[in-house]
Scaffold this active site. Structure first.
Site, short mmCIF file in Angstrom:
data_model
loop_
_atom_site.label_atom_id
_atom_site.label_comp_id
_atom_site.label_asym_id
_atom_site.label_seq_id
_atom_site.Cartn_x
_atom_site.Cartn_y
_atom_site.Cartn_z
N GLU A 33 4.04 -19.35 15.53
CA GLU A 33 5.24 -19.64 16.30
C GLU A 33 4.71 -20.56 17.36
O GLU A 33 3.63 -20.09 18.13
CB GLU A 33 6.09 -18.63 17.05
N ARG A 257 -2.75 -5.25 12.50
CA ARG A 257 -3.22 -6.34 13.42
C ARG A 257 -4.45 -5.85 14.33
O ARG A 257 -4.73 -4.96 14.39
CB ARG A 257 -2.20 -6.59 14.44
N LYS A 267 1.28 -12.51 23.46
CA LYS A 267 1.52 -13.80 23.93
C LYS A 267 2.12 -13.91 25.20
O LYS A 267 1.86 -14.53 26.32
CB LYS A 267 2.08 -14.73 22.90
#
Length: 555
Positions: A33, A257, A267
């Site tokens: 994204e 992850r 983020k």
């Protein structure tokens, strides 16, 4: 990728899919994204997606999931492309979820026509309450039973800009009593009267991530859609969309992850660090962003090796950042050019060194003992030198193999010297050492018979050049700042950057290049700063020579 190691579970699945003829080739995608810079966790996903198609054949798409115009910027798109290429990977197609806005809209209309979607006038708060909880079923919206024709009309009016932000949403009609909360009539579209970085003001309704993501995979005929573990509950919804829309059945697989010690990987938190000025920018060398690691001097090879070593797992775990540092040390040891730089100078005057008028004695030093092909460079030597202040003690402890009154050391690539006198100023601080050198002890041709245990780096006062050196350390002082009490920013390491404004370097560094890596002897691995090295030399420390942090933790 090492052929000797065992296949991870995703590779086993792909091998079986190819063997059974389910697919003739593999298609993966890396779907960031564009709302921030990529970090080391994304590097793991990049290496996985691109690595699979390198290994098994097929191709990988780079697809930007740009469905939220409020947070997305072209700057982020450009940085993501730069990071993927820097890591050494090449995508077949550069794609955007926004490429599919027309198709996604048509998919939504198809669901409405199948009586599987409806326009809801409820507020976000009302929808949240109606959703229920994991232990309590949800309640149907009062707008759930609108007719197909009314829903098509309202959805068209949403698209044409008739309503303001938040006035209506389009929801899937699934099951408000479903045990999976994601299946309780999820929102497919919301109204956002905002310009998009690619489509401008063409749209004022935008698909939700869950609706755009899986369908984009299907449109691209992605065979193996790889996501992190938090997307496990979403898989059922993606499969529902595929079934009801009767489209290509892209299959989702989840892996753990990357979580790294002394680091935050969110983020949102990284953006806070930038906005609150705890770091200089997204590419601050203390940041775990790929651009930050690049600016700090990490190499693509070391990051890929790290990702290969940690592997692909099905369970969350916390990886020691020391492993990442180990990987870069291993690579830099093989490729870094050796240079001598003094950070905290103490002057040495060699009393018996001959006065050479207008000329300089040039010594030879290898560029990298690990790689003979790198050759050597000339190093000027003279009567006056700088050594590190910490390399001299007036009253040394046992096993201090550096310089002290009456003590002898070898100067790297040069001669053995003996300290005869320490000159002090009026405060008692040592300002200069008077030493004797032994001409017959020259490195590579030593006939002196003198044996010493210590070797020091040095630079010639007359020929030294100056540079700024930035000593970077871990940004946080606790192992897992995200799990500590209070604000994670309270655990920032105040010593994560220390600057040596004037260091003295051998003149070979005058010709330093951005693409080269350097080992400053006895100091660590360094690289030129790619932002501030213009009118002056600025070097960033990538990593120390040894894991000093582990030793500190043991104390």
């Amino acid at each position: 990728m090492s052929e000797e190691r065992n296949l991870n579970f995703i590779e086993e699945i792909i091998e079986e899919d190819l063997k059974s003829g389910k697919y003739s080739s593999v298609v993966t995608r890396f779907p960031p994204e564009p709302n921030g810079y990529l970090h080391i966790g994304h590097a793991k996903s990049i290496c996985l997606n691109f690595g699979l198609t390198e290994r098994f054949g097929g191709y990988t798409n780079l697809r930007f999931d740009d469905t939220n115009p409020i947070t997305e910027e072209t700057e982020y798109v450009d940085s993501i492309k730069e990071d993927v290429e820097w890591l050494g990977f090449h995508w077949k197609n550069e794609l955007y979820a926004s490429d599919y806005f027309d198709e996604l809209y048509a998919f939504a209309v198809k669901l409405i026509k199948k009586n599987l979607a409806y326009v809801d006038d409820s507020t976000a708060e009302e929808i949240a309450v109606m959703k229920g909880t994991p232990t309590e079923v949800g309640k149907d919206s009062p707008y759930r039973n609108r007719s197909i024709d009314e829903n098509i009309l309202l959805f068209d009016e949403m698209r044409s800009g008739k309503f303001g932000d938040g006035a209506k949403v389009l929801r899937a009609k699934i099951d408000m009593g479903h045990q999976n909360m994601h299946m309780r009539d999820p929102i497919l579209y919301r109204i956002k009267n905002a310009d998009h970085h690619r489509t401008g003001n063409k749209w004022c309704i935008y698909p939700m991530y869950d609706f755009a993501h899986g369908q984009s995979d299907s449109i691209e005929e992605v065979t193996h859609s790889l996501c992190t573990l938090e997307f496990i509950p979403h898989r059922e919804l993606y499969d529902w969309f595929i079934e009801k829309l009767e489209i290509f059945p892209s299959k989702q697989y989840e892996f753990a992850r990357l979580n790294l010690t002394y680091t935050v990987m969110s983020k949102r938190k990284l953006l806070q660090l930038v906005q609150d000025k705890h770091v200089e920018s997204w590419d601050d060398p203390r940041m775990p962003t790929i651009s930050g690691l690049r600016r700090r001097g990490y190499t693509p090879e070391s990051i890929r090796e790290f990702c290969d070593r940690i592997g692909i797992a099905k369970r969350e775990n916390l990886i020691d950042v020391g492993l990442l540092e180990f990987c870069v040390r291993e690579h830099l040891n093989r490729v870094a050019l050796r240079r001598m730089v003094v950070f905290d100078p103490l002057k040495v005057v060699i009393s018996n060194y001959p006065e050479i008028i207008g000329d300089v004695e040039m010594l030879e030093g290898e560029d990298n003992p690990e790689d003979e092909k790198t050759g050597s460079r000339e190093i000027p030597f003279g009567k006056e030198l700088y050594i590190e202040r910490e390399d001299f003690l007036e009253t040394p402890p046992k096993k201090f193999f550096r310089l002290f009154p009456g003590g002898m050391v070898r100067l790297k690539h040069a001669y053995i010297i003996r300290c005869d006198e320490a000159v002090k100023d009026e405060t008692g601080k040592v300002t200069e050492l008077r030493c004797t050198y032994f001409p017959e002890s020259k490195s590579g041709n030593d006939t002196s018979g003198i044996s010493v245990k210590g070797t020091l780096h040095w630079v010639s006062v007359q020929n030294a050049i100056t540079a700024e050196v930035r000593l970077y350390d871990r940004l946080f002082k606790v192992e897992d700042p995200s799990t500590e009490e209070g604000d994670f920013k309270e655990y920032i390491n105040s010593h994560s950057l220390q600057t040596v404004s004037t260091a003295y370097a051998e003149p070979a560094l005058k010709h330093a290049r951005m693409e080269e890596r350097y080992q400053f002897l006895r100091k660590g691995y360094f690289t030129l700063d790619n932002k501030d090295t213009y009118h002056r030399l600025v070097f960033n420390r990538t990593v120390t020579l040894k894991d000093a942090w582990a030793k500190e933790m043991k104390k």
